[in-house]
Design an enzyme around this catalytic site. Structure first.
Site, PDB file in Angstrom:
ATOM      1  N   LYS A  85       0.822  -1.209   0.000  1.00 22.57           N
ATOM      2  CA  LYS A  85       0.000   0.000   0.000  1.00 22.57           C
ATOM      3  C   LYS A  85       0.857   1.260   0.000  1.00 22.57           C
ATOM      4  CE  LYS A  85      -4.212  -2.002   1.800  1.00 22.57           C
ATOM      5  NZ  LYS A  85      -5.152  -2.156   2.893  1.00 22.57           N
ATOM      6  N   LYS A  90      -5.745 -10.388  -6.609  1.00 23.08           N
ATOM      7  CA  LYS A  90      -6.811 -10.535  -5.611  1.00 23.08           C
ATOM      8  C   LYS A  90      -7.980  -9.580  -5.908  1.00 23.08           C
ATOM      9  CE  LYS A  90      -6.237  -8.333  -1.655  1.00 23.08           C
ATOM     10  NZ  LYS A  90      -5.842  -7.894  -0.296  1.00 23.08           N
ATOM     11  N   LYS A  95     -11.232  -4.192  -2.708  1.00 25.72           N
ATOM     12  CA  LYS A  95     -12.045  -2.973  -2.636  1.00 25.72           C
ATOM     13  C   LYS A  95     -11.277  -1.783  -3.171  1.00 25.72           C
ATOM     14  CE  LYS A  95     -12.938  -3.984   1.882  1.00 25.72           C
ATOM     15  NZ  LYS A  95     -13.542  -4.128   3.193  1.00 25.72           N
TER      16      LYS A  95
HETATM   17  P1  TYM Z   1     -10.569  -6.308   4.882  1.00 28.80           P
HETATM   18  O1  TYM Z   1     -11.616  -5.354   5.349  1.00 28.80           O
HETATM   19  O2  TYM Z   1      -9.665  -5.885   3.780  1.00 28.80           O
HETATM   20  O3  TYM Z   1     -11.240  -7.657   4.414  1.00 28.80           O
HETATM   21  C1  TYM Z   1     -12.158  -8.372   5.220  1.00 28.80           C
HETATM   22  C2  TYM Z   1     -11.913  -9.860   5.085  1.00 28.80           C
HETATM   23  O4  TYM Z   1     -12.047 -10.272   3.727  1.00 28.80           O
HETATM   24  C3  TYM Z   1     -10.907 -11.035   3.346  1.00 28.80           C
HETATM   25  N1  TYM Z   1     -10.659 -10.814   1.904  1.00 28.80           N
HETATM   26  C4  TYM Z   1     -10.547 -11.793   0.992  1.00 28.80           C
HETATM   27  N2  TYM Z   1     -10.611 -13.132   1.095  1.00 28.80           N
HETATM   28  C5  TYM Z   1     -10.486 -13.851  -0.046  1.00 28.80           C
HETATM   29  N3  TYM Z   1     -10.296 -13.283  -1.270  1.00 28.80           N
HETATM   30  C6  TYM Z   1     -10.211 -11.939  -1.414  1.00 28.80           C
HETATM   31  N4  TYM Z   1     -10.046 -11.403  -2.610  1.00 28.80           N
HETATM   32  C7  TYM Z   1     -10.344 -11.129  -0.246  1.00 28.80           C
HETATM   33  N5  TYM Z   1     -10.321  -9.791  -0.042  1.00 28.80           N
HETATM   34  C8  TYM Z   1     -10.511  -9.617   1.288  1.00 28.80           C
HETATM   35  C9  TYM Z   1      -9.778 -10.507   4.195  1.00 28.80           C
HETATM   36  O5  TYM Z   1      -8.730 -11.456   4.307  1.00 28.80           O
HETATM   37  C10 TYM Z   1     -10.487 -10.262   5.515  1.00 28.80           C
HETATM   38  O6  TYM Z   1     -10.539 -11.443   6.278  1.00 28.80           O
HETATM   39  N6  TYM Z   1      -6.934  -6.053   8.312  1.00 28.80           N
HETATM   40  C11 TYM Z   1      -8.242  -6.615   8.036  1.00 28.80           C
HETATM   41  C12 TYM Z   1      -9.319  -6.146   9.001  1.00 28.80           C
HETATM   42  C13 TYM Z   1      -9.050  -6.391  10.438  1.00 28.80           C
HETATM   43  C14 TYM Z   1      -9.063  -7.656  11.102  1.00 28.80           C
HETATM   44  C15 TYM Z   1      -8.823  -7.360  12.470  1.00 28.80           C
HETATM   45  C16 TYM Z   1      -9.252  -8.965  10.657  1.00 28.80           C
HETATM   46  C17 TYM Z   1      -8.790  -5.444  11.403  1.00 28.80           C
HETATM   47  N7  TYM Z   1      -8.671  -6.039  12.600  1.00 28.80           N
HETATM   48  C18 TYM Z   1      -8.758  -8.393  13.424  1.00 28.80           C
HETATM   49  C19 TYM Z   1      -9.178  -9.980  11.637  1.00 28.80           C
HETATM   50  C20 TYM Z   1      -8.935  -9.694  12.970  1.00 28.80           C
HETATM   51  C21 TYM Z   1      -8.658  -6.162   6.641  1.00 28.80           C
HETATM   52  O7  TYM Z   1      -8.152  -5.211   6.109  1.00 28.80           O
HETATM   53  O8  TYM Z   1      -9.713  -6.819   6.137  1.00 28.80           O
END
Ligand code: TYM
Length: 330
Positions: free
Chosen positions: A112, A195, A198
């Protein structure tokens, strides 16, 4: 009962199929038989430029979608990160425990920050994984259901928990990443080697839960494939077809081998039409339910407030033990 915690950022108007298949679908399954905490991580969303009206709208839209996708407020604690100030309290302690080099090795930060250059990146983007570690450790979570892209952050969380425990005495449960083998990485349907995302994906490659059925139908019918003709799972040679097979299989419950048989001798057009049908029919009632929930803001806020109150109680216990073990005067 074992504890589960996970989080999702409210950074867009809609979650996409990667969020659902990689993470939220497992959240729903794990509600049964586990003590589940699911968090809309609005503080993490501040690491990019945000518009106040949009942040509010997207936080509520996230809650509505999670409920529509099957998160039950009776079974799980659904809450908003900023309503539980203990996340910031433990976040600081995690920052004080993390090496600068260790944080610099986080691949999400490197990806990023390389887009805008290190000088323009926010410090919050750099300390993001430490706040994530706090999210998890506050609840003494055993399992963290996430997609593959979060594996490194969960490993860091384990390292930090172990480091704290060995310096200051047993304080934190060491969490385990709960990552599926099959749908841990759903790819962009126009750029099937990247991947689904968003932030970086072009709109045509991302299947959004809140998109109208006609829009998703059209997107899937024009998904990128290859010059071949055989519907076969082969990530190296046929990433587009393989990604669509993964999506179909995860939503329909049919195995990939069955799907390969069913479409043997048929063209990509028939296959894409079938995938489009499965996706659109799966999402249709979910989108309708989310739209209905969004009409009653008070009901959504009540659910979030009561989830946050419960989360604060659990989080406060962990903060007190952490402070006590650190030698903070209480
Ligand atoms: P975020 O908001 O980007 O995404 C939420 C969840 O979706 C999963 N994900 C995917 N899985 C499969 N294929 C994809 N293309 C794909 N895109 C997104 C992500 O792996 C995630 O599980 N850092 C985290 C948010 C977070 C979090 C936490 C997660 C903050 N605190 C504590 C677990 C525990 C994130 O940016 O997710």
């Amino acid at each position: 009962m074992k504890r589960v915690l996970s989080g999702i950022q409210p950074t867009s108007d809609s979650f996409h199929l990667g969020n659902y298949l990689g993470a939220v679908k497992q959240w729903v399954e794990l509600q049964d038989g586990h003590d589940a905490f699911y968090c809309i991580v609005d503080l993490h969303a501040l690491t990019i430029e945000t518009d106040p009206a949009l942040l509010r709208k997207r936080t509520l839209a996230s809650a509505a979608q999670l409920l529509a996708l099957g998160i039950s407020p009776e079974k799980s604690t659904l809450f908003v990160q900023s309503q539980v100030p203990q996340h910031n309290q433990l976040g600081w302690i995690m920052e004080c425990l993390t090496g600068f080099g260790e944080a610099s090795r986080m691949t999400q930060f490197k990806d990023k920050s390389s887009k805008v250059g290190a000088d323009s990146s926010r410090v919050g983007l750099f300390t993001y994984p430490m706040l994530q570690a706090a999210d998890i450790l506050l609840y003494q979570a055993h399992f963290v259901p996430v997609g593959e892209d979060q594996r490194q952050h969960i490993e860091l969380t384990r390292d930090l928990a172990g480091r704290f425990n060995s310096r200051y005495g047993q304080t934190f449960q060491l969490p385990e990443a709960y990552i599926l083998k099959t749908a841990a990485k759903i790819n962009d349907i126009q750029e099937p080697t990247s991947k689904m995302s968003k932030s970086s994906g072009a709109v045509a490659g991302v299947i959004e839960i809140m998109d109208a059925p006609e829009v998703n139908l059209k997107k899937i019918r024009s998904a990128m494939t290859d010059a071949g003709r055989e519907v076969k799972y082969d990530m190296a040679e046929k990433p587009g077809i393989s990604n669509l097979l993964t999506i179909h299989s995860a939503l329909s419950g049919q195995t990939i081998a069955n799907l390969e048989n069913e479409f043997a001798g048929k063209g990509y057009g028939d296959f894409k039409a079938a995938v489009a049908d499965v996706v659109v029919e799966y999402l249709r009632p979910i989108r309708a339910k989310a739209m209905e929930l969004l009409e009653d803001e008070k009901h959504l806020l009540d659910i979030l407030h009561s989830g946050s109150a419960k989360a604060r109680t659990v989080a406060q216990e962990t903060i007190e033990t952490t402070y006590k073990n650190l030698g903070v005067v209480l």
